[in-house]
Write a protein that holds these residues in place. Structure first.
Motif, PDB file in Angstrom:
ATOM      1  N   PHE A 110     -51.723   3.738   5.880  1.00  0.00           N
ATOM      2  CA  PHE A 110     -52.443   3.925   4.619  1.00  0.00           C
ATOM      3  C   PHE A 110     -51.575   4.646   3.602  1.00  0.00           C
ATOM      4  CE2 PHE A 110     -53.740   7.037   7.837  1.00  0.00           C
ATOM      5  CZ  PHE A 110     -53.385   8.229   7.235  1.00  0.00           C
ATOM      6  N   HIS A 152     -43.977  13.674   1.841  1.00  0.00           N
ATOM      7  CA  HIS A 152     -44.030  13.991   3.263  1.00  0.00           C
ATOM      8  C   HIS A 152     -44.330  12.707   4.017  1.00  0.00           C
ATOM      9  CE1 HIS A 152     -48.593  14.575   3.403  1.00  0.00           C
ATOM     10  NE2 HIS A 152     -48.373  13.873   4.495  1.00  0.00           N
ATOM     11  N   ASN A 188     -46.210   6.257   9.596  1.00  0.00           N
ATOM     12  CA  ASN A 188     -47.618   5.937   9.315  1.00  0.00           C
ATOM     13  C   ASN A 188     -47.917   5.973   7.827  1.00  0.00           C
ATOM     14  OD1 ASN A 188     -50.506   7.142   8.706  1.00  0.00           O
ATOM     15  ND2 ASN A 188     -50.649   5.784  10.458  1.00  0.00           N
ATOM     16  N   HIS A 189     -47.385   6.966   7.141  1.00  0.00           N
ATOM     17  CA  HIS A 189     -47.502   6.978   5.677  1.00  0.00           C
ATOM     18  C   HIS A 189     -46.425   7.880   5.103  1.00  0.00           C
ATOM     19  CE1 HIS A 189     -50.324  10.307   6.933  1.00  0.00           C
ATOM     20  NE2 HIS A 189     -49.666  10.968   5.986  1.00  0.00           N
ATOM     21  N   ALA A 203     -56.068  17.252   7.744  1.00  0.00           N
ATOM     22  CA  ALA A 203     -55.298  16.264   8.507  1.00  0.00           C
ATOM     23  C   ALA A 203     -56.232  15.417   9.355  1.00  0.00           C
ATOM     24  CB  ALA A 203     -54.259  16.968   9.378  1.00  0.00           C
ATOM     25  N   PHE A 229     -49.443  22.210   6.150  1.00  0.00           N
ATOM     26  CA  PHE A 229     -50.572  21.277   6.172  1.00  0.00           C
ATOM     27  C   PHE A 229     -51.840  22.027   6.537  1.00  0.00           C
ATOM     28  CE2 PHE A 229     -46.771  18.804   6.642  1.00  0.00           C
ATOM     29  CZ  PHE A 229     -47.028  17.659   5.908  1.00  0.00           C
ATOM     30  N   PHE A 232     -45.060  15.336   9.132  1.00  0.00           N
ATOM     31  CA  PHE A 232     -46.156  15.749  10.003  1.00  0.00           C
ATOM     32  C   PHE A 232     -46.046  14.899  11.271  1.00  0.00           C
ATOM     33  CE2 PHE A 232     -50.547  15.982  11.500  1.00  0.00           C
ATOM     34  CZ  PHE A 232     -50.862  17.308  11.241  1.00  0.00           C
ATOM     35  N   ILE A 259     -57.956  13.052   7.143  1.00  0.00           N
ATOM     36  CA  ILE A 259     -57.073  11.964   6.708  1.00  0.00           C
ATOM     37  C   ILE A 259     -56.931  10.931   7.836  1.00  0.00           C
ATOM     38  CG2 ILE A 259     -54.653  11.422   6.121  1.00  0.00           C
ATOM     39  CD1 ILE A 259     -55.957  12.703   3.750  1.00  0.00           C
ATOM     40  N   PHE A 260     -56.720  11.409   9.051  1.00  0.00           N
ATOM     41  CA  PHE A 260     -56.663  10.501  10.211  1.00  0.00           C
ATOM     42  C   PHE A 260     -57.961   9.686  10.283  1.00  0.00           C
ATOM     43  CE2 PHE A 260     -53.415  12.923  12.774  1.00  0.00           C
ATOM     44  CZ  PHE A 260     -52.789  11.859  13.398  1.00  0.00           C
ATOM     45  N   ARG A 263     -46.147   9.544  14.748  1.00  0.00           N
ATOM     46  CA  ARG A 263     -46.944   9.833  15.942  1.00  0.00           C
ATOM     47  C   ARG A 263     -46.153   9.421  17.169  1.00  0.00           C
ATOM     48  NH1 ARG A 263     -52.135   6.490  13.496  1.00  0.00           N
ATOM     49  NH2 ARG A 263     -52.647   7.946  11.810  1.00  0.00           N
ATOM     50  N   ALA A 281     -45.582  10.901   7.911  1.00  0.00           N
ATOM     51  CA  ALA A 281     -46.343  11.185   9.129  1.00  0.00           C
ATOM     52  C   ALA A 281     -45.910  10.208  10.207  1.00  0.00           C
ATOM     53  CB  ALA A 281     -47.838  11.063   8.879  1.00  0.00           C
ATOM     54  N   GLU A 291     -51.306   7.951   1.071  1.00  0.00           N
ATOM     55  CA  GLU A 291     -51.868   9.292   0.875  1.00  0.00           C
ATOM     56  C   GLU A 291     -51.124   9.944  -0.276  1.00  0.00           C
ATOM     57  OE1 GLU A 291     -52.474  13.203   3.737  1.00  0.00           O
ATOM     58  OE2 GLU A 291     -50.526  12.252   3.555  1.00  0.00           O
ATOM     59  N   SER A 312     -47.258  14.087  15.168  1.00  0.00           N
ATOM     60  CA  SER A 312     -48.354  14.265  16.127  1.00  0.00           C
ATOM     61  C   SER A 312     -47.971  13.680  17.466  1.00  0.00           C
ATOM     62  CB  SER A 312     -49.606  13.540  15.621  1.00  0.00           C
ATOM     63  OG  SER A 312     -49.949  14.015  14.346  1.00  0.00           O
ATOM     64  N   GLN A 314     -55.512  16.817  -0.749  1.00  0.00           N
ATOM     65  CA  GLN A 314     -54.982  15.509  -0.349  1.00  0.00           C
ATOM     66  C   GLN A 314     -56.055  14.440  -0.423  1.00  0.00           C
ATOM     67  OE1 GLN A 314     -53.964  16.933   3.714  1.00  0.00           O
ATOM     68  NE2 GLN A 314     -51.888  16.274   3.236  1.00  0.00           N
TER      69      GLN A 314
HETATM   70  C1  OOG Z   1     -51.269  12.279  10.147  1.00  0.00           C
HETATM   71  C2  OOG Z   1     -52.488  12.667   9.367  1.00  0.00           C
HETATM   72  C3  OOG Z   1     -52.334  14.025   8.721  1.00  0.00           C
HETATM   73  C4  OOG Z   1     -51.649  15.067   6.502  1.00  0.00           C
HETATM   74  O1  OOG Z   1     -50.984  14.955   5.463  1.00  0.00           O
HETATM   75  O2  OOG Z   1     -52.450  15.986   6.674  1.00  0.00           O
HETATM   76  C5  OOG Z   1     -51.464  14.032   7.525  1.00  0.00           C
HETATM   77  C6  OOG Z   1     -51.276  10.879  10.639  1.00  0.00           C
HETATM   78  O3  OOG Z   1     -52.085  10.061  10.176  1.00  0.00           O
HETATM   79  O4  OOG Z   1     -50.428  10.575  11.493  1.00  0.00           O
HETATM   80  O5  OOG Z   1     -50.607  13.225   7.320  1.00  0.00           O
END
Ligand code: OOG
Ligand code: NI
Length: 458
Positions: free
Chosen positions: A296, A67, A226-227, A395, A390, A129, A398-399, A71, A69, A298, A131, A268
């Motif tokens: 980062f 997955h 982002n990841h 989440a 999710f 994901f 993780i942020f 923003r 992420a 994940e 945001s 996670q």
């Molecule tokens: C999203 C953080 C949330 C997850 O897997 O729950 C997330 C972000 O850092 O933009 O990726």
């Protein structure tokens, strides 16, 4: 002409996931290490557990699964991203409000773009994901800062007209011819590359003082992935192996604890954001090199999807663990993560049955039913439905666990209401309810099984 000259949405999705993964591996070498370790973990798990290991997905699917992420800043950008993902058969599912998710909070609301049909998930389950910043939330942004953020965001273009036109064509026509598909994939990947444009230092730092996530979204004129998160069959093993390689992971694995019963929902963890070189433009116009820690690595393990009742039990268990851990911490301020996990396991043991049969019997987990007509008397097999979504609190964790500072939130101010309907309006599309999607999958399997057996499903 071969069939490959026209790419269907799932083929665009699979190709995009690969293209993004190649790009991200070049940008963030630690991601490649994470992939290597994930492959080792999955191969060893299957070698040790045989066929049982693949109960929640074949090792081929799990090892290829990711997955991402991303923003964005505005409803306009959100609607555009929905068109790009729509071209790949990825639809918005679920609403997550991370502004109030327990003690950690970030000024965003989110949804996940993913395939929604079972067959589509099986072809390629790539999900993102996504945001968006809530600039109107006074707890984070003053009216003045909101106005300046809005004008900065309105002046940038994340997704160009050619990319959006190709996306619309793919969605309307159910895919793209090969040459247009290649161009679409190139532009879509490019839209998520880290830009080398100098960042306005004063502006970035001003936003960072409020929220590092706000600076990452609204402090620069582009967006970036982002990841990208691989999926593993044993996340505790992955965690230990990464630490053994000298990579510092965040303190905890988010989500359900490790225990002897079936895995549910999502677990996670991540390693801390790495310093990446970036250039800044100072107030006097000078270009300076510096580093930012934003992106980062994940990793996740997926379990069985829970019904509404199961989810309510999960949410209550999470609160109970918090209360018990807080009480234990009041007695012993040095409460270790290991001890917290023991507390969590205790709560789990009294909340969830220790077998899949128990989860099914108590109506807590989703299961499909397939008829295997091979035998003399047809056998009905129960299969767990994998959680494809999710968890808001994980989440937020993780942020937050990857931010260098907490930022400043003004709790004396009122927040602004944002909900699933608002998100749906911003997207200009239906926002799917994850529970409805799981229920639908189960209903269809029951109807199919009933038909095979020649009985009335009621
Ligand atoms: C999203 C953080 C949330 C997850 O897997 O729950 C997330 C972000 O850092 O933009 O990726
Ligand atoms: Ni993630």
């Amino acid at each position: 002409m071969s069939a490959a000259t026209f790419l269907e949405p799932w083929q665009l999705r699979a190709a995009f996931a690969r293209s993004l993964s190649d790009m991200y591996g070049k940008e963030v070498p630690a991601y490649t290490t994470l992939l290597d370790v994930s492959h080792e973990v999955n191969a060893d798990f299957v070698a040790k557990h045989g066929a049982d290991a693949e109960r929640l997905g074949s090792v081929a699917r799990v090892t290829a699964e990711r997955h991402g992420a991303i923003r964005v800043g505005t409803p306009t950008e959100m609607a555009q991203v929905a068109r790009v993902f729509g071209a790949m058969g990825m639809h918005p599912v679920g609403f997550y409000d991370l502004r109030d998710a327990s003690s950690s909070s970030v000024p965003v609301i989110s949804t996940a773009f993913r395939p929604i049909e079972r067959a589509e998930l099986a072809r390629n389950p790539f999900r993102v994901f996504t945001s968006m910043l809530v600039t109107a939330d006074r707890r984070f942004f003053t009216a003045d800062l909101e106005r300046r953020l809005e004008s900065f965001l309105a002046a940038r273009t994340l997704f160009g007209p050619e990319l959006l036109a190709l996306a619309d064509r793919a969605e309307a026509e159910g895919g793209l011819p090969e040459d247009q598909a290649a161009q679409f994939l190139r532009l879509a990947t490019q839209a998520f590359e880290l830009s080398s444009e100098p960042v306005d230092q004063a502006w970035y730092r001003e936003l960072e003082a409020v929220s590092a996530v706000a600076a990452d979204i609204g402090g620069i004129a582009s967006t970036h992935i982002n990841h990208l998160t691989p999926r593993v069959l044993d996340i505790d093993d992955l965690y230990a192996r990464m630490e053994a390689r000298g990579i510092t992971m965040i303190d905890a694995i988010q989500g359900p604890p490790r225990w002897e019963g079936p895995d549910v929902l999502l677990r996670q963890t991540s390693f801390r954001a790495l310093a990446e070189p970036r250039t800044f433009r100072t107030a006097d116009g000078e270009i300076v090199r510096d580093a930012l820690r934003v992106r980062f690595g994940e990793v996740e393990a997926r379990g069985i999807a829970l019904t509404r009742e199961g989810r309510a039990a999960y949410d209550a268990a999470v609160l109970e663990i918090d209360e018990k851990a807080a009480a234990a911490r009041a007695e012993d301020p040095g409460l270790t993560e290991t001890r917290r996990q023991e507390i969590a396991r205790g709560v789990w043991q009294k909340t969830f049955p220790a077998t899949e049969t128990g989860l099914a019997a108590q109506g807590l987990g989703w299961f499909t039913y397939e008829v295997d007509p091979a035998g003399f008397t047809p056998e009905v097999r129960r299969e767990p439905v994998v959680y494809e979504d999710f968890l808001p609190r994980s989440a937020a964790g993780i942020f937050q666990s990857n931010l260098t500072s907490d930022g400043a939130k003004d709790a004396s101010q009122e927040g602004i209401n944002r909900d699933a309907d608002w998100m749906s309006g911003a997207l200009g599309r239906e926002l799917n309810d994850p529970f409805d999607l799981y229920a639908d999958q189960v209903d269809r399997s029951l109807a199919g099984a009933a038909e095979t057996l020649g009985v009335d499903p009621a």
